[in-house]
Write a protein that holds these residues in place. Structure first.
Motif, PDB file in Angstrom:
ATOM      1  N   UNK A 200       0.900  -1.181   0.012  1.00  0.00           N
ATOM      2  CA  UNK A 200       0.241  -0.002  -0.034  1.00  0.00           C
ATOM      3  C   UNK A 200       0.777   1.423   0.071  1.00  0.00           C
ATOM      4  N   UNK A 201       1.876   1.338   0.615  1.00  0.00           N
ATOM      5  CA  UNK A 201       2.633   2.406   0.824  1.00  0.00           C
ATOM      6  C   UNK A 201       3.430   2.665  -0.484  1.00  0.00           C
ATOM      7  N   UNK A 202       4.014   1.465  -0.892  1.00  0.00           N
ATOM      8  CA  UNK A 202       4.876   1.662  -2.142  1.00  0.00           C
ATOM      9  C   UNK A 202       3.738   2.402  -3.424  1.00  0.00           C
ATOM     10  N   UNK A 203       2.405   1.569  -3.337  1.00  0.00           N
ATOM     11  CA  UNK A 203       1.534   2.302  -4.446  1.00  0.00           C
ATOM     12  C   UNK A 203       1.349   3.797  -4.266  1.00  0.00           C
ATOM     13  N   UNK A 204       1.181   4.237  -2.943  1.00  0.00           N
ATOM     14  CA  UNK A 204       0.766   5.852  -2.387  1.00  0.00           C
ATOM     15  C   UNK A 204       2.249   6.466  -3.014  1.00  0.00           C
ATOM     16  N   UNK A 205       3.336   6.254  -2.791  1.00  0.00           N
ATOM     17  CA  UNK A 205       4.601   6.736  -3.341  1.00  0.00           C
ATOM     18  C   UNK A 205       4.528   6.807  -4.921  1.00  0.00           C
ATOM     19  N   UNK A 206       4.340   5.782  -5.499  1.00  0.00           N
ATOM     20  CA  UNK A 206       4.274   5.908  -6.800  1.00  0.00           C
ATOM     21  C   UNK A 206       3.228   7.053  -7.432  1.00  0.00           C
ATOM     22  N   UNK A 207       2.089   6.995  -6.822  1.00  0.00           N
ATOM     23  CA  UNK A 207       1.237   8.188  -7.139  1.00  0.00           C
ATOM     24  C   UNK A 207       1.811   9.529  -7.167  1.00  0.00           C
ATOM     25  N   UNK A 208       2.816   9.797  -6.317  1.00  0.00           N
ATOM     26  CA  UNK A 208       3.532  10.994  -6.301  1.00  0.00           C
ATOM     27  C   UNK A 208       5.074  10.946  -6.933  1.00  0.00           C
ATOM     28  N   UNK A 209       4.924  10.144  -7.831  1.00  0.00           N
ATOM     29  CA  UNK A 209       6.144  10.083  -8.784  1.00  0.00           C
ATOM     30  C   UNK A 209       7.521   9.282  -8.316  1.00  0.00           C
ATOM     31  N   UNK A 210       7.360   8.557  -7.153  1.00  0.00           N
ATOM     32  CA  UNK A 210       8.798   7.714  -6.580  1.00  0.00           C
ATOM     33  C   UNK A 210       8.429   6.393  -7.080  1.00  0.00           C
TER      34      UNK A 210
ATOM     35  N   UNK B 194       9.303  -6.537   5.497  1.00  0.00           N
ATOM     36  CA  UNK B 194       8.887  -5.859   4.293  1.00  0.00           C
ATOM     37  C   UNK B 194       9.234  -4.489   4.320  1.00  0.00           C
ATOM     38  N   UNK B 195      10.210  -4.119   3.419  1.00  0.00           N
ATOM     39  CA  UNK B 195      10.668  -2.514   3.331  1.00  0.00           C
ATOM     40  C   UNK B 195      10.319  -2.062   2.155  1.00  0.00           C
ATOM     41  N   UNK B 196       9.918  -0.730   2.252  1.00  0.00           N
ATOM     42  CA  UNK B 196       9.699   0.025   0.944  1.00  0.00           C
ATOM     43  C   UNK B 196      10.842   0.862   0.356  1.00  0.00           C
ATOM     44  N   UNK B 197      11.358   0.763  -0.634  1.00  0.00           N
ATOM     45  CA  UNK B 197      12.657   1.480  -1.218  1.00  0.00           C
ATOM     46  C   UNK B 197      12.233   2.196  -2.309  1.00  0.00           C
ATOM     47  N   UNK B 198      12.859   3.053  -2.919  1.00  0.00           N
ATOM     48  CA  UNK B 198      12.332   3.816  -4.431  1.00  0.00           C
ATOM     49  C   UNK B 198      13.214   5.160  -4.354  1.00  0.00           C
ATOM     50  N   UNK B 199      13.028   5.869  -5.258  1.00  0.00           N
ATOM     51  CA  UNK B 199      13.899   7.099  -5.751  1.00  0.00           C
ATOM     52  C   UNK B 199      13.197   7.898  -7.020  1.00  0.00           C
ATOM     53  N   UNK B 200      13.320   9.103  -6.904  1.00  0.00           N
ATOM     54  CA  UNK B 200      12.870   9.972  -7.754  1.00  0.00           C
ATOM     55  C   UNK B 200      14.144  10.934  -8.306  1.00  0.00           C
TER      56      UNK B 200
END
Length: 456
Positions: free
Chosen positions: A49-59, A76-82
């Motif tokens: 869910x958190x990953x999905x919400x962050x994708x909505x704001x470009x991450x 389960x960790x959430x990682x990403x970048x923009x």
């Protein structure tokens, strides 16, 4: 890239507000209690869910399962970048998606897993700790949009409430995904919902198990009582010897410090007494400001004690007992040094020559903010603009051991500790809540801060 104006940021946050509140409400409903199993399906759903919400704001967020130090599956960790510009500064945004348990829902005034708004506050487990941190990051990135001038990396942890056992192995295995110039840890709070704060310091922590032995076996209290004191009484004497007559911890080698960045405002005793539920007759222990007593001076608590229950007790002298000391250390003292000092003291102060043995347990380093860093100055300016008030320095008596570990792994990074909480939040307690007006200002603050960092 020109800096975005505060009027633009506020307008964009207002436009996005319903999404932000809905994000929080859905996060509360997920029941992401890590104590019920960090590898279970409910924690994976929370991370997705958190990953999905962050994708909505470009991450470009994704879920990665960590490994514990022993190689078993971890959180389960959430990682990403923009990435907006390879030469721009990089900011790592941290929060955690796991929440505390709810031992007794009857103590809540509303369902702890149904977000419930009452006035300015949204109630629910994890609404503030640390759903609020996730909402701040999401809201700030949405507010900046195409005006984001810094590169973003995110790490939303799945086991913070369990002590983060796989945190350091995970970061060391994914070092390139965390390398950054500034780290914003959104897991603390403000002086009040309408008074901003940077967290200036965190105490360290350590545990010791202490065993006091006086007899080879229990004996009858009527036959031997008098010259032989029971182990529980001797343990109480040993514990009391750690304090002076004012109630200050007085163990040589266990250090005390002054509030980091200077004390701008002391804690209000009446508020502290009300928040903690202190009985009227109790006089607060220690000397100095309340702030230093709770933020930067050491404190010891007996968090466990092996003794026979009152029910079913009988007339014997206890031969041995064991208790656990939790020691909060001054922000910059190395906890191993304090652990050794306390161990030496306890062994040297065995009452009446009783046998005392000490088993050292886990330690965690404290942390002190660099008050002169450019990131701190930028954050203070952003807070004053968003809240309309200058920030008040605020330490924390608790510990977040991974922050000094982050500094160890990334020594060049500047660390800022912010967050969505305030004195009415009740994190870890019944009726946890977040101030919605405070959340709005926190989002504006982070957006302004990211904009300022991009101008360097």
């Amino acid at each position: 890239m020109a800096a975005i104006s505060i009027e633009q940021v506020r307008a964009r946050v207002d436009q996005d507000w319903q999404r932000i509140v809905e994000l929080l409400s859905q996060k509360v409903a997920l029941r992401s209690i890590s104590a019920q199993g960090i590898t279970r399906e409910h924690m994976r759903r929370s991370a997705e869910f958190v990953a999905q919400e962050l994708r909505k704001v470009g991450v470009d967020a994704r879920v990665v399962q960590s490994s514990n130090p022993d190689g078993t599956p971890g959180a389960y960790e959430v990682v990403g970048s923009k990435i907006v510009d390879p030469v721009a500064p990089t900011v790592l945004l941290y929060a955690h998606h796991d929440v505390q348990p709810v031992p007794d829902a009857s103590q809540w005034e509303s369902d702890p897993f149904v977000a419930t708004q009452k006035g300015d506050r949204l109630y629910g487990r994890g609404s503030a700790d640390d759903g609020g941190g996730i909402a701040i990051h999401s809201g700030a990135l949405q507010a900046l949009g195409q005006d984001l001038p810094v590169n973003i990396k995110v790490f939303i942890e799945g086991e913070e409430e369990m002590g983060s056992p796989s945190f350091i192995p995970f970061i060391e295995a994914h070092r390139s995904e965390f390398e950054s110039d500034v780290i914003i840890v959104a897991d603390s709070g403000n002086w009040a919902a309408d008074v901003p704060s940077l967290t200036t310091s965190l105490r360290g922590n350590l545990d010791l198990d202490v065993t006091v032995k006086v007899l080879e076996h229990p004996v009858h209290s009527g036959q031997f009582g008098g010259p032989i004191l029971d182990a529980n009484t001797l343990a109480a004497m040993l514990i009391a010897s750690m304090y002076d007559e004012q109630g200050d911890l007085a163990v040589p080698g266990v250090k005390a410090e002054q509030p980091v960045g200077g004390l701008q405002r002391d804690l209000d005793e009446a508020q502290v007494r009300a928040d903690a539920g202190i009985v009227d007759s109790y006089r607060l222990a220690g000397t100095g400001s309340l702030a230093e007593r709770m933020w930067t001076k050491p404190s010891a608590s007996i968090i466990g004690f092996d003794a026979h229950p009152v029910d079913g007790s009988f007339n014997v002298i206890a031969d041995a007992t064991r208790f656990r000391i939790s020691l909060r250390t001054a922000p910059t003292q190395e906890p191993g040094e304090a652990q050794q000092a306390l161990t030496d003291f306890l062994l040297a102060h065995a009452p009446f020559g009783a046998q005392v043995s000490v088993e050292p347990l886990d330690t965690g380093m404290g942390w002190a903010m660099d008050a002169d860093s450019t990131a701190v100055i930028d954050a203070q300016e952003a807070m004053e603009a968003a809240f309309g008030l200058p920030p008040v320095n605020k330490g924390e008596g608790g510990s977040i051991p991974f922050i000094p570990e982050l500094k160890r792994i990334f020594p060049a990074a500047q660390v800022l500790v912010t967050g969505p909480e305030d004195p009415q939040t009740n994190a870890h307690s019944p009726n946890e809540s977040i101030s919605l007006s405070g959340l709005r200002k926190n989002i504006v603050t982070e957006a302004l801060l990211l904009s300022k960092l991009g101008q360097k």
